[in-house]
Structures are given as C-alpha cells and as structure tokens.
Design a protein around this motif. Sequence first.
Motif, PDB file in Angstrom:
ATOM      1  N   GLU A 360      15.882 -20.555  11.430  1.00  0.00           N
ATOM      2  CA  GLU A 360      16.904 -21.305  11.063  1.00  0.00           C
ATOM      3  C   GLU A 360      16.677 -21.970   9.850  1.00  0.00           C
ATOM      4  N   GLY A 361      17.701 -22.763   9.112  1.00  0.00           N
ATOM      5  CA  GLY A 361      17.470 -23.625   8.055  1.00  0.00           C
ATOM      6  C   GLY A 361      18.976 -24.021   7.559  1.00  0.00           C
ATOM      7  N   ALA A 362      19.062 -25.068   6.898  1.00  0.00           N
ATOM      8  CA  ALA A 362      20.287 -25.747   6.720  1.00  0.00           C
ATOM      9  C   ALA A 362      21.281 -24.747   5.827  1.00  0.00           C
ATOM     10  N   THR A 363      20.547 -24.058   4.838  1.00  0.00           N
ATOM     11  CA  THR A 363      21.266 -23.521   3.889  1.00  0.00           C
ATOM     12  C   THR A 363      20.562 -21.833   3.724  1.00  0.00           C
ATOM     13  N   LEU A 364      21.496 -21.132   3.068  1.00  0.00           N
ATOM     14  CA  LEU A 364      20.837 -19.672   2.815  1.00  0.00           C
ATOM     15  C   LEU A 364      19.301 -19.851   2.103  1.00  0.00           C
ATOM     16  N   LEU A 365      18.926 -20.435   1.136  1.00  0.00           N
ATOM     17  CA  LEU A 365      17.830 -20.546   0.512  1.00  0.00           C
ATOM     18  C   LEU A 365      16.763 -20.965   1.409  1.00  0.00           C
ATOM     19  N   GLU A 366      17.145 -22.150   2.268  1.00  0.00           N
ATOM     20  CA  GLU A 366      16.174 -22.638   3.134  1.00  0.00           C
ATOM     21  C   GLU A 366      15.818 -21.565   4.221  1.00  0.00           C
ATOM     22  N   ARG A 367      16.706 -20.857   4.510  1.00  0.00           N
ATOM     23  CA  ARG A 367      16.558 -19.815   5.763  1.00  0.00           C
ATOM     24  C   ARG A 367      15.650 -18.681   5.013  1.00  0.00           C
ATOM     25  N   ALA A 368      15.865 -18.075   3.934  1.00  0.00           N
ATOM     26  CA  ALA A 368      15.103 -17.283   3.164  1.00  0.00           C
ATOM     27  C   ALA A 368      13.923 -17.724   2.918  1.00  0.00           C
ATOM     28  N   GLN A 369      13.338 -19.052   2.596  1.00  0.00           N
ATOM     29  CA  GLN A 369      12.378 -19.408   2.426  1.00  0.00           C
ATOM     30  C   GLN A 369      11.529 -19.669   3.720  1.00  0.00           C
TER      31      GLN A 369
END
Length: 394
Positions: A360-369
Amino acid sequence: MTAPKTHPSIVLPSPFAPPTLLQTPTHAPNPNEALIKVTWTCSTPLDLHRAAGNLAIPSFPFHLGTAFAGTIVTLWLSPSLSSSSSGLNINHELHETLKEGDRVFGFVSDGNPREAAFQTYVTVPVHKISKLPQGIVGWGLREAVTVPANLVTAFHCLSADLGIRLPWPKPRGFKSGEGKKVLVWGGGSSVGLYVIQVLKYWGYDHVIAVASGKHHGELRRLGARVCFDYRNSGVVGEIGRYLDREGGQGAGPRIPYFVDCIGSRDGTLKPLSKIAERGSKVAVMLPVIEVPAAEGRRPVFAADEKHVEGVVWQEGVEVMGVRTLNYEENGFYRDKLQPEIIPALLAQGAIQPNRTRIVEGATLLERAQNALQLLRDQVPSGERLVWKVSEEEQ
Ligand SMILES: NC(=O)c1ccc[n+]([C@@H]2O[C@H](COP(=O)([O-])OP(=O)(O)OC[C@H]3O[C@@H](n4cnc5c(N)ncnc54)[C@H](OP(=O)(O)O)[C@@H]3O)[C@@H](O)[C@H]2O)c1
C-alpha cells in the motif's frame, strides 16, 4: 482509451539516491509494439540490488521495473516489418490474436525507458507480451504480474544453463526427467516456486526442495518429492543421509542438477559446495550476495560467481551464473516463451502464479519505496510484492 503525452515513471535519479518520480514521454508504438496502460507491477530483489547496490547501472536516470500487467491501448502489428527495438521478425500467426483492449502482462528490461514497468504507460515489443488466458478462475492481472520474470528465469536457467531439454509442445509421454534428481535450494522463493513447477511439467519426478518448513506442504503439491529445511543447522548432513539411503545413479554424481534460487555466499553457495560432486551442474541466480543490503548498509556482490571467497567446490563441479536478461539469445524462447508458452501453461493450470502481498501507499512513489523497504527487511516469504500502478480500464 487515449494516452497522455507524458506520464510518471519511478527512476533512480543518481548514484545511491533513493527512487524518485520523473515525468517521462509516452512513446507511440513502432511496428510490432504495443502501448500498454499498466495496472499492476511487482517489486523484486533486483530492484533492491539496483537501488541499494547500484548493480549494473550504466547511466542515470535509471527506470525501474521488470514486470507489468495492464491493458493494450494501441497496437501496431506489421508482420512484414521487424520490431524496431528488437530487430526481430515476429510470429504473426500468434500475434494476430492480440488486439487493443486485451489484458496482458510481460517481463521487460528495466533501464529501458520505453518498457521499464514502474510507469503508468509502457511501450513493449509484442514478443514480450503474454495475453491473460480466458477462463482462469480465482486470479487475474494482480497475480499474473508475478509470473513472467521468474517463469522466464526458470526456463532460461534450466535450459540455457543446466542444458535440461524442455521441448515445446511437450511430446505425449515425454519422460526424460524420470528418476533424475534436481536439487532446488530456495524452493520457497518466487524463482524456486516456478522452477519446481516447470520441472514437474516436464516429468522431473525427483525434485529435492530446500526451503523453510512452512512451505513444504505447498512445495510437495507443486512437484517436490522431498523437502528439507535450510533453517535447520544440520540440513547438509540430512541431505547427505537421504542421498545415502537413495543410492547413486551409476557412475555420475548423485545429484546431476542444482538450482540455487538465492545466490547467497553464506546461505546457499557454502552449503551447496558441500553437496555437489564431480559432474554436478550448479546454476546460481546472480548476483552472488556476499553481504545483503540492510538499513544504512550497501550490499556487497561477488565479482565472479565461480570464485567466491570462502566457497570451495569439489573438483569437476560446474558452476554457472544465471543471467535471465539474456534469454532472447535463444530465438525459440524469444519468439514463443512470453507470447505462447507462458499463457498456455497458465491456461492448462500447469503453472500457478505466486501468492501476492499488496504493497500500500498513497502515491506511486510511496508504494515503490514501501516495497523496497519490505525487500530490505527481507519480509517476502513464498510470495511476491505487488502494487497498483493505475486503475484498470473497465
Ligand atoms: N540473474 C538472474 O537471472 C535472476 C533472475 C531472477 C532472480 N534472480 C535473483 O534470485 C534471487 C531470488 O529472487 P526471487 O525473486 O525468487 O526472490 P524472493 O522470492 O523475494 O526471495 C525470498 C525467498 O528467499 C528465500 N531464502 C532466503 N534465503 C534463503 C536460504 N539461505 N535458503 C533458502 N531459501 C532462502 C526465503 O525462503 P523462505 O520463505 O523459505 O524462508 C524467501 O521465501 C534474488 O537475488 C534475485 O535478484 C536472479
């Protein structure tokens, strides 16, 4: 469905910098390419090797992601022309079945800004596209994205590295693997789960799997005859006693083939070097990891898989490093593996996708991180980390 002129992509911007978002051009397809809107991708240890260890990165920014699943937006099929990016002729009979709107998935090269998978649109040659089979029950694109990279890896290491014949279509009654032992160390990894299933399909009925005990039931169901737990400190001795009970295979080594699905100096190469004998072939997933990445620590990779410090192989053992990015060197696999063989095996139920864990993650970048952090913490066990890239078209 139309595509924007530019779209977001996850890249490594500079040496050892964390991933970031880059607005990147959307590429219209050349002949025999498709523009695909990506719905799901998965994060794999290679992403961590790239990000934390800058493994084999020729230049920055480096676009991440080796597997996509999504929907074809635009397709340019031109059987008389070759695909511009690959310079190859396509198997047009098969690709006549592809059309815009199809739900597809594939294994692609990260580092290539057109096709790397951590972006909302990819432009991919048709020989790297598998169509989601019709009539499958209980899974879809989210699970399909776990398949292509490591199923291609399984084919590549078994055939190109170990020289195991996997004829396609499989002749009726094909049994060349009967009685031949293959030891798969890391059976609970994504690679291991696919290797075991491919071996079973081609008749290898004596697969010895090494994985955590919690995976043993599933590994037997997928095709392993016997399982050992690598977390048990006496595992090498246990395997030796098993081989003593089983007896040899004439003059050859007791186990002719080994697949090291992990490539860890201490965790896999050292124990395997105590089991492999003259005449054994050992295929090792690269990179060989001497020191794994951890919070605040860069990983250390061995420069040469055949000469790793502290690993002493018996004379006559052949050690080979697996390099799946080279799989297209086999023209038959280049043309058939992703477009034909993978969808057919999935449709038949001969191959089951890996279990998935949604990041999970709010943004694409957050999910990748977040996915990179889970890999760094060595969380995945018998499962693939998958995450949403964009919403699926209805
Ligand atoms: N060079 C190539 O062509 C190529 C291609 C594909 C993958 N690879 C590399 O192969 C490695 C595995 O990839 P993957 O995608 O399969 O990773 P993965 O599924 O994320 O690996 C996690 C699994 O590794 C297992 N594991 C860790 N240490 C182990 C050990 N000492 N013995 C047995 N199992 C162990 C764990 O098993 P348990 O759950 O049983 O604890 C866990 O399930 C990665 O380094 C990847 O980069 C290389």
